[in-house]
Design a protein around this motif. Sequence first.
Motif, PDB file in Angstrom:
ATOM      1  N   ASN A  77      31.284  34.960   6.262  1.00  0.00           N
ATOM      2  CA  ASN A  77      32.284  34.129   6.246  1.00  0.00           C
ATOM      3  C   ASN A  77      32.115  32.806   7.101  1.00  0.00           C
ATOM      4  N   LYS A  78      30.848  32.660   7.582  1.00  0.00           N
ATOM      5  CA  LYS A  78      30.413  31.435   8.159  1.00  0.00           C
ATOM      6  C   LYS A  78      29.629  30.292   7.353  1.00  0.00           C
ATOM      7  N   GLY A  79      29.475  29.051   7.693  1.00  0.00           N
ATOM      8  CA  GLY A  79      28.629  28.451   6.968  1.00  0.00           C
ATOM      9  C   GLY A  79      27.189  28.441   7.606  1.00  0.00           C
ATOM     10  N   ILE A  80      26.382  27.532   7.311  1.00  0.00           N
ATOM     11  CA  ILE A  80      24.982  27.221   7.504  1.00  0.00           C
ATOM     12  C   ILE A  80      24.787  26.174   8.192  1.00  0.00           C
ATOM     13  N   LEU A 212      30.159  24.659  16.637  1.00  0.00           N
ATOM     14  CA  LEU A 212      29.087  24.652  15.588  1.00  0.00           C
ATOM     15  C   LEU A 212      28.848  26.254  15.402  1.00  0.00           C
ATOM     16  N   ARG A 213      28.329  26.872  16.713  1.00  0.00           N
ATOM     17  CA  ARG A 213      27.964  28.255  16.381  1.00  0.00           C
ATOM     18  C   ARG A 213      29.209  29.090  16.025  1.00  0.00           C
ATOM     19  N   GLU A 214      30.281  28.535  16.286  1.00  0.00           N
ATOM     20  CA  GLU A 214      31.556  29.703  15.794  1.00  0.00           C
ATOM     21  C   GLU A 214      31.621  29.455  14.270  1.00  0.00           C
ATOM     22  N   MET A 215      31.261  28.242  13.868  1.00  0.00           N
ATOM     23  CA  MET A 215      31.645  27.798  12.339  1.00  0.00           C
ATOM     24  C   MET A 215      30.337  28.310  11.552  1.00  0.00           C
ATOM     25  N   CYS A 216      28.956  28.389  12.089  1.00  0.00           N
ATOM     26  CA  CYS A 216      28.042  28.487  11.341  1.00  0.00           C
ATOM     27  C   CYS A 216      26.965  29.670  11.864  1.00  0.00           C
ATOM     28  N   ASN A 217      26.286  30.064  10.856  1.00  0.00           N
ATOM     29  CA  ASN A 217      25.053  30.975  11.088  1.00  0.00           C
ATOM     30  C   ASN A 217      24.002  29.987  11.310  1.00  0.00           C
TER      31      ASN A 217
END
Length: 227
Positions: A77-80, A212-217
């Motif tokens: 459910n996160k981005g990259i 960024l860490r919360e939104m992405c892998n």
Amino acid sequence: MEGRLKKDRELRIAAYAAKIREQPVVYTPSAKDWFNALLNTKSKSGENYQVTEENSHVVKQLCLYFANDSRFEGNLNKGILLMGKPGTGKTHLMNFFSSNPRMSYNIPTCKHIAEQYRTGWKNNDMDTIEYYSSPQKAYHNNRYNQSEFGICFGDLGAETEANNYGNKKNVIEEIVFTRYEKGLKFISNHFTTNLDGEDIGKIYGDRMKDRLREMCNVLLLNCKSWR
């Protein structure tokens, strides 16, 4: 006789209308399909893309992610956020996966976005920050019949602070925070960068680093340059 012909005509019309309303079957590639297709892509030098011992783990994880495969080792459910030194193939990979059944995405570079802000660029009366902070309308008849696209912000950190008529801003930072505050799906946010986590903190601050860490892998392409 006339009644039967009328009935047959009505049935044909109903069948034709049902066919028009029928949703097309969308092909969903498996992780293996993605992997095999990637091997047939060409680098800028014209050679086939090479999967090596150094990059294979990240490549396979990206194939699992865009196949929405539960074997992916991160959060689907996160981005990259794809990190790596220049020339390690980050842009090639994210371009390859840009059209995908989860959420396709556009790939503007952060430097280009900052330049658009500096020159006062607008799209349908939306300024640069508002445009990139909003859901991206998908182009008509896209492969997966999507109504919205995400964004892969290319080369995070290569942009400089933009100045528009004396109004200085870190454009990308503001866009990221606004997208977060609007509650846009995390899978609509991807990034490539030559920076490591420490450098991101130095340039943008710890708050941006945490977002960024919360939104992405976070995936690290720790391999040699192909250039």
